[in-house]
Design a protein around this motif. Structure first.
Motif, PDB file in Angstrom:
ATOM      1  N   GLU A 175     -21.947   0.578  -0.712  1.00  0.00           N
ATOM      2  CA  GLU A 175     -21.128   1.186  -1.613  1.00  0.00           C
ATOM      3  C   GLU A 175     -21.377   2.114  -2.382  1.00  0.00           C
ATOM      4  N   THR A 176     -22.671   2.307  -2.889  1.00  0.00           N
ATOM      5  CA  THR A 176     -23.254   3.132  -3.736  1.00  0.00           C
ATOM      6  C   THR A 176     -22.988   4.660  -3.175  1.00  0.00           C
ATOM      7  N   PHE A 177     -23.353   4.700  -1.914  1.00  0.00           N
ATOM      8  CA  PHE A 177     -23.398   5.839  -1.099  1.00  0.00           C
ATOM      9  C   PHE A 177     -22.001   6.590  -0.768  1.00  0.00           C
ATOM     10  N   VAL A 178     -21.096   5.601  -0.951  1.00  0.00           N
ATOM     11  CA  VAL A 178     -19.491   5.608  -0.515  1.00  0.00           C
ATOM     12  C   VAL A 178     -19.188   6.220  -1.820  1.00  0.00           C
ATOM     13  N   VAL A 179     -19.213   5.879  -3.042  1.00  0.00           N
ATOM     14  CA  VAL A 179     -18.740   6.253  -4.223  1.00  0.00           C
ATOM     15  C   VAL A 179     -19.406   7.692  -4.424  1.00  0.00           C
ATOM     16  N   MET A 180     -20.751   7.896  -4.348  1.00  0.00           N
ATOM     17  CA  MET A 180     -21.077   9.100  -4.734  1.00  0.00           C
ATOM     18  C   MET A 180     -20.881  10.197  -3.796  1.00  0.00           C
ATOM     19  N   GLY A 181     -20.810   9.992  -2.426  1.00  0.00           N
ATOM     20  CA  GLY A 181     -20.124  10.872  -1.465  1.00  0.00           C
ATOM     21  C   GLY A 181     -18.752  11.393  -1.847  1.00  0.00           C
ATOM     22  N   VAL A 182     -18.103  10.432  -2.095  1.00  0.00           N
ATOM     23  CA  VAL A 182     -16.488  10.809  -2.362  1.00  0.00           C
ATOM     24  C   VAL A 182     -16.319  11.668  -3.515  1.00  0.00           C
ATOM     25  N   ALA A 183     -17.146  11.362  -4.547  1.00  0.00           N
ATOM     26  CA  ALA A 183     -17.139  12.132  -5.825  1.00  0.00           C
ATOM     27  C   ALA A 183     -17.624  13.461  -5.796  1.00  0.00           C
ATOM     28  N   GLY A 184     -18.495  13.571  -4.812  1.00  0.00           N
ATOM     29  CA  GLY A 184     -19.362  15.168  -4.512  1.00  0.00           C
ATOM     30  C   GLY A 184     -18.194  15.831  -3.733  1.00  0.00           C
ATOM     31  N   LEU A 185     -17.556  15.248  -2.816  1.00  0.00           N
ATOM     32  CA  LEU A 185     -16.562  16.085  -2.016  1.00  0.00           C
ATOM     33  C   LEU A 185     -15.374  16.705  -3.120  1.00  0.00           C
ATOM     34  N   VAL A 186     -15.170  15.881  -3.997  1.00  0.00           N
ATOM     35  CA  VAL A 186     -14.021  16.278  -4.868  1.00  0.00           C
ATOM     36  C   VAL A 186     -14.778  17.201  -5.902  1.00  0.00           C
ATOM     37  N   LEU A 187     -15.976  17.155  -6.171  1.00  0.00           N
ATOM     38  CA  LEU A 187     -16.683  18.315  -7.148  1.00  0.00           C
ATOM     39  C   LEU A 187     -16.794  19.598  -6.265  1.00  0.00           C
ATOM     40  N   SER A 188     -16.922  19.695  -5.250  1.00  0.00           N
ATOM     41  CA  SER A 188     -16.984  20.872  -4.081  1.00  0.00           C
ATOM     42  C   SER A 188     -15.651  21.740  -4.387  1.00  0.00           C
ATOM     43  N   MET A 189     -14.571  20.813  -4.316  1.00  0.00           N
ATOM     44  CA  MET A 189     -13.103  21.759  -4.646  1.00  0.00           C
ATOM     45  C   MET A 189     -13.078  22.226  -6.276  1.00  0.00           C
ATOM     46  N   ILE A 190     -13.701  21.625  -7.002  1.00  0.00           N
ATOM     47  CA  ILE A 190     -13.547  21.954  -8.475  1.00  0.00           C
ATOM     48  C   ILE A 190     -14.280  23.346  -8.509  1.00  0.00           C
ATOM     49  N   TRP A 191     -15.564  23.218  -7.989  1.00  0.00           N
ATOM     50  CA  TRP A 191     -16.233  24.356  -7.966  1.00  0.00           C
ATOM     51  C   TRP A 191     -16.002  25.619  -7.464  1.00  0.00           C
ATOM     52  N   MET A 192     -15.161  25.698  -6.430  1.00  0.00           N
ATOM     53  CA  MET A 192     -14.350  26.812  -5.972  1.00  0.00           C
ATOM     54  C   MET A 192     -13.369  27.417  -6.868  1.00  0.00           C
ATOM     55  N   ARG A 193     -12.795  26.387  -7.841  1.00  0.00           N
ATOM     56  CA  ARG A 193     -11.647  26.992  -8.489  1.00  0.00           C
ATOM     57  C   ARG A 193     -12.287  27.623  -9.640  1.00  0.00           C
ATOM     58  N   VAL A 194     -13.292  27.045 -10.241  1.00  0.00           N
ATOM     59  CA  VAL A 194     -13.877  27.596 -11.717  1.00  0.00           C
ATOM     60  C   VAL A 194     -14.953  28.634 -11.560  1.00  0.00           C
ATOM     61  N   MET A 195     -15.678  28.655 -10.511  1.00  0.00           N
ATOM     62  CA  MET A 195     -16.775  29.735 -10.445  1.00  0.00           C
ATOM     63  C   MET A 195     -16.262  31.083 -10.266  1.00  0.00           C
ATOM     64  N   HIS A 196     -17.200  32.038 -10.995  1.00  0.00           N
ATOM     65  CA  HIS A 196     -16.715  33.359 -10.770  1.00  0.00           C
ATOM     66  C   HIS A 196     -17.988  33.896 -11.177  1.00  0.00           C
ATOM     67  N   ASN A 197     -18.255  35.204 -10.544  1.00  0.00           N
ATOM     68  CA  ASN A 197     -19.282  36.277 -11.104  1.00  0.00           C
ATOM     69  C   ASN A 197     -18.717  36.916 -12.302  1.00  0.00           C
ATOM     70  N   PRO A 198     -19.898  37.259 -13.124  1.00  0.00           N
ATOM     71  CA  PRO A 198     -19.397  37.819 -14.796  1.00  0.00           C
ATOM     72  C   PRO A 198     -18.379  38.731 -14.683  1.00  0.00           C
ATOM     73  N   LYS A 199     -18.570  39.724 -13.883  1.00  0.00           N
ATOM     74  CA  LYS A 199     -17.501  40.864 -13.991  1.00  0.00           C
ATOM     75  C   LYS A 199     -16.157  40.449 -13.154  1.00  0.00           C
ATOM     76  N   ASP A 200     -16.199  39.222 -12.606  1.00  0.00           N
ATOM     77  CA  ASP A 200     -14.840  38.770 -11.812  1.00  0.00           C
ATOM     78  C   ASP A 200     -14.051  37.860 -12.756  1.00  0.00           C
ATOM     79  N   HIS A 201     -14.864  37.259 -13.600  1.00  0.00           N
ATOM     80  CA  HIS A 201     -14.176  36.078 -14.536  1.00  0.00           C
ATOM     81  C   HIS A 201     -12.860  36.569 -15.311  1.00  0.00           C
ATOM     82  N   PRO A 202     -11.669  35.904 -15.012  1.00  0.00           N
ATOM     83  CA  PRO A 202     -10.563  36.187 -15.651  1.00  0.00           C
ATOM     84  C   PRO A 202     -10.924  35.984 -17.238  1.00  0.00           C
TER      85      PRO A 202
END
Length: 465
Positions: free
Chosen positions: A181-208
């Motif tokens: 169950e330890t692997f399951v919990v950490m794996g699911v949390a990481g999948l969610v984190l990848s979605m958050i990353w795409m929304r918040v990360m930008h290059n310096p000159k492109d950050h709103p």
């Protein structure tokens, strides 16, 4: 106070967006190391259920690093070709998926569980390969030189925070529900984190949300704000063009970088001892329960985290006070690693709290001295920052292959951890020698221009050899 070109005072920082980017790097790196360390927490329970011996466990521990090392140069090429944002998001998603799948290896039975676990750990390592070179690229783009030591130390200290936050949690899940169950919990949390990353990360000159003042502060202080400019539009990087074998040869023949690579290998030997064998050391050698070991393992990690942040702050403070870049980096590295050799003293004490205290002191020292990624940001050629970071990470993480296996054999042959601690402490001392003897001045490498055949032009002027 900063002064602009006209002599007028400007805002010293101009904004705080770069610190939000650093916080995101810290969180992603925390999950990165937590997924690496799951096996050390669940390892004792897995050994009992699936019948592993110490050597088998050492090879399974090392599976991650075999792939992690092999994936470094391709990962660096991908970063320089497609940029940090997209490559890192894919990396997080894929490594989390394979972490999740490890929770099901017990359904395969003992015969197939070992090769399946080895292969899944291998795939996690392959997927994580671009992560730290991406961290280095992002810090080089988002932070001026005088802030990189602290920024690099903070994201690097996430390895300790991962233990502080997740070791007790994973130990509790293993104790209450089982290791799978330890692997399951950490794996699911990481999948969610990848979605958050795409929304918040930008290059310096492109950050709103970045202000002109903060962008100017980063750029004027040496930040490579245009590193990935144009990648999103499919035009390729403005700074990081193609990579040729001639560039790799120049990196490999550079004495300063060779010393940095050797130092990182030795530092990572200490890291992988704590990530793999340390909780098992507490259970087997010191008689702790799995739950207690998970909690106790977080105490040295807290000290490592504090040491990591302190080392970066000391280094940057020395730069601001006019100390050379070379000694601003070397002083905390050498002092911290000398302190980490104290772990050998654990061989001469029996009291559990004293063992934990000595390990905490050693881990604190290792944290102070872990400034390799700041050195990479300072020294990487501007054209191939991703590749340079990957080469550094490749050599450093060979320790992830050798250390678990060597320690496993030492334990099997001697029946204790005593010589294993000597082996790890000796690596800390070798890292000190490397930085003092092999690494001379720390400065940015300038590549020799290459002709169409990938060979340096014969006539060069003003280019560092």
């Amino acid at each position: 106070m900063n002064i602009d070109k006209t002599g007028a005072p400007t805002q010293a920082h101009g904004g705080r967006v770069r610190y939000m980017i650093l916080f995101m790097l810290f969180m992603v790196t925390t999950f990165n190391y937590a997924d690496r360390a799951i096996l050390s927490i669940a390892g004792t329970a897995m050994k009992s259920e699936l019948g592993f011996d110490a050597v088998t466990m050492g090879f399974i521990f090392s599976a991650f690093s075999w792939a992690y090392v092999l994936g470094q140069l391709p990962g660096g090429w991908l970063l320089d070709r497609f940029g940090s944002k997209r490559v890192y998001a894919a990396s997080i998603f894929i490594w989390s998926l394979f972490t999740l799948l490890q929770g099901g290896v017990h359904f395969l039975g003992v015969l197939w569980a070992v090769p399946a676990l080895f292969m899944l750990r291998f795939m996690v390592g392959l997927a994580e390969a671009p992560s730290f070179p991406a961290n280095g690229r992002i810090v080089a783009a988002w932070f001026p030189t005088a802030e990189r030591g602290t920024a690099s130390a903070i994201f690097n200290s996430a390895q300790y925070f991962a233990t502080v936050l997740f070791a007790p949690l994973m130990a509790w899940i293993t104790h209450a529900y089982g290791w799978s169950e330890t692997f399951v919990v950490m794996g699911v949390a990481g999948l969610v984190l990848s979605m958050i990353w795409m929304r918040v990360m930008h290059n310096p000159k492109d950050h709103p949300r970045i202000s002109p003042a903060e962008l100017a502060h980063i750029r004027d202080g040496g930040g490579l704000v245009e590193m990935d400019q144009g990648i999103a539009a499919g035009k390729g990087s403005q700074v990081n063009r193609g990579v040729k074998l001639g560039y790799l040869k120049q990196l490999l023949c550079n004495r300063m970088l060779a010393g940095v690579y050797l130092g990182q290998y030795c530092i990572n030997t200490i890291t992988y001892f704590f990530l793999t064998w340390f909780p098992i050391y507490l259970v087997q050698e010191r008689g702790m329960s799995i739950l207690k070991a998970g909690i106790v393992a977080s105490l040295p990690a807290i000290c490592g985290f504090l040491g990591g942040v302190l080392g970066g702050m000391i280094s940057d403070r020395l730069i601001k006070r006019g100390v050379s870049l070379t000694w601003s980096r070397k002083i905390p590295i050498v002092a911290g690693l000398l302190l980490s050799t104290t772990m050998i003293l654990c061989n001469y004490v029996d009291t559990q709290w004293l063992v934990v205290g000595i390990m905490a002191l050693a881990f604190f020292g290792k944290g102070v001295g872990a400034l390799g990624w700041a050195v990479v940001a300072d020294t990487s050629p501007k054209e191939i920052i991703g590749l340079t970071g990957s080469l550094f990470n490749m050599f450093g993480n060979i320790a992830g292959i050798t250390a678990p296996i060597v320690i496993g054999y030492i334990i099997k042959e001697t029946g204790s951890f005593q010589w294993a601690l000597v082996y790890v402490g000796a690596n800390a001392l070798l890292a000190v020698i490397s930085y003092l003897v092999i690494v001379k001045d720390i400065k940015r490498v300038e590549l020799k221009p290459l002709d169409d055949a990938g060979q340096p032009y014969k006539k060069l002027s003003g280019v560092e050899s």
